[in-house]
Write a protein that holds these residues in place. Sequence first.
Motif, mmCIF file in Angstrom:
data_model
loop_
_atom_site.group_PDB
_atom_site.id
_atom_site.type_symbol
_atom_site.label_atom_id
_atom_site.label_comp_id
_atom_site.label_asym_id
_atom_site.label_seq_id
_atom_site.Cartn_x
_atom_site.Cartn_y
_atom_site.Cartn_z
ATOM 1 N N HIS A 160 -2.400 -1.943 -9.126
ATOM 2 C CA HIS A 160 -2.379 -1.348 -7.784
ATOM 3 C C HIS A 160 -1.329 -2.045 -6.912
ATOM 4 O O HIS A 160 -0.532 -1.388 -6.226
ATOM 5 C CB HIS A 160 -3.775 -1.494 -7.162
ATOM 6 N N ALA A 161 -1.295 -3.374 -6.948
ATOM 7 C CA ALA A 161 -0.335 -4.136 -6.151
ATOM 8 C C ALA A 161 1.097 -3.887 -6.618
ATOM 9 O O ALA A 161 2.020 -3.786 -5.804
ATOM 10 C CB ALA A 161 -0.662 -5.626 -6.231
ATOM 11 N N GLU A 162 1.293 -3.780 -7.928
ATOM 12 C CA GLU A 162 2.637 -3.539 -8.465
ATOM 13 C C GLU A 162 3.184 -2.188 -8.007
ATOM 14 O O GLU A 162 4.364 -2.071 -7.658
ATOM 15 C CB GLU A 162 2.595 -3.583 -9.998
ATOM 16 N N ARG A 188 -4.037 -5.770 -10.090
ATOM 17 C CA ARG A 188 -2.633 -6.149 -10.259
ATOM 18 C C ARG A 188 -1.745 -4.911 -10.349
ATOM 19 O O ARG A 188 -0.671 -4.844 -9.747
ATOM 20 C CB ARG A 188 -2.469 -7.008 -11.507
ATOM 21 N N ASP A 193 4.151 -2.449 -4.359
ATOM 22 C CA ASP A 193 5.379 -3.226 -4.234
ATOM 23 C C ASP A 193 6.585 -2.385 -4.628
ATOM 24 O O ASP A 193 7.616 -2.409 -3.964
ATOM 25 C CB ASP A 193 5.287 -4.481 -5.110
ATOM 26 N N TRP A 227 4.973 -8.377 1.900
ATOM 27 C CA TRP A 227 3.816 -7.627 1.451
ATOM 28 C C TRP A 227 3.852 -6.217 2.044
ATOM 29 O O TRP A 227 4.499 -5.979 3.067
ATOM 30 C CB TRP A 227 2.522 -8.308 1.901
#
Length: 225
Positions: free
Chosen positions: A34-36, A32, A39, A212
């Motif tokens: 890493h994704a934040e 999570r 983004d 994404w």
Amino acid sequence: MALIGVAPTADYCGADAERRLADVAWLAPRVRRHAEIMDWAMRRSPVFPVPFGTLYSNIASLTTFMRAHEATIADFFEAVADKEEWELRAVAQFDRPDILDKLACNKWPDWRELPKGARYMRLCRDRAALVDFGCAEAAAFVSDFVLELRPLTAGIRLQDVHRLPDSEGSRPIARYALLVPLSNVAAMRTRIEEIAADAARRDVTVTLSGPWPPFSFRPDLKSPQ
């Protein structure tokens, strides 16, 4: 520049690494985060996204890798500047008797002429083939629709899908990655909303998610020898 996080080597190497990577409670917050970060970065500039768990032994090895691929990365940044990746998914329902009856009429011209018992036996025998026929029809419909979207996109990639039905009986039909200029996002979303009603009449559900990081359009960079 690169956005990096420092991680203990022991987290990803050694005897306990496999156990940790299979532990959702350990893995989820790291994925999570890493994704934040990706983004956050993509909202400020083009970003070359790397999968979670991409590791370099030190800053020198990362620098060597970036310099080896500097021209390719720069070209990628130029290609995705002012664009977003969106995902288009399509699923279909084939578990209801009325849907199977409609499919049978399309596949077997004599279906309506058969006695009820003969229909039942044929459906028991050929149900899998009938569902495959329905999946192919739905995939062709979605493919034609995606072609209509091409003028609004800078790139389209067909993605792999798992063909097994989910817990609600929906079967994945197709999954596409769309690279869309920011100026076309609103028009693209409007067009997909318009087609959703037509898709529903075919027992197909079309959904759009994003934006994404442009994972689907990044080149595959090999480590320098």
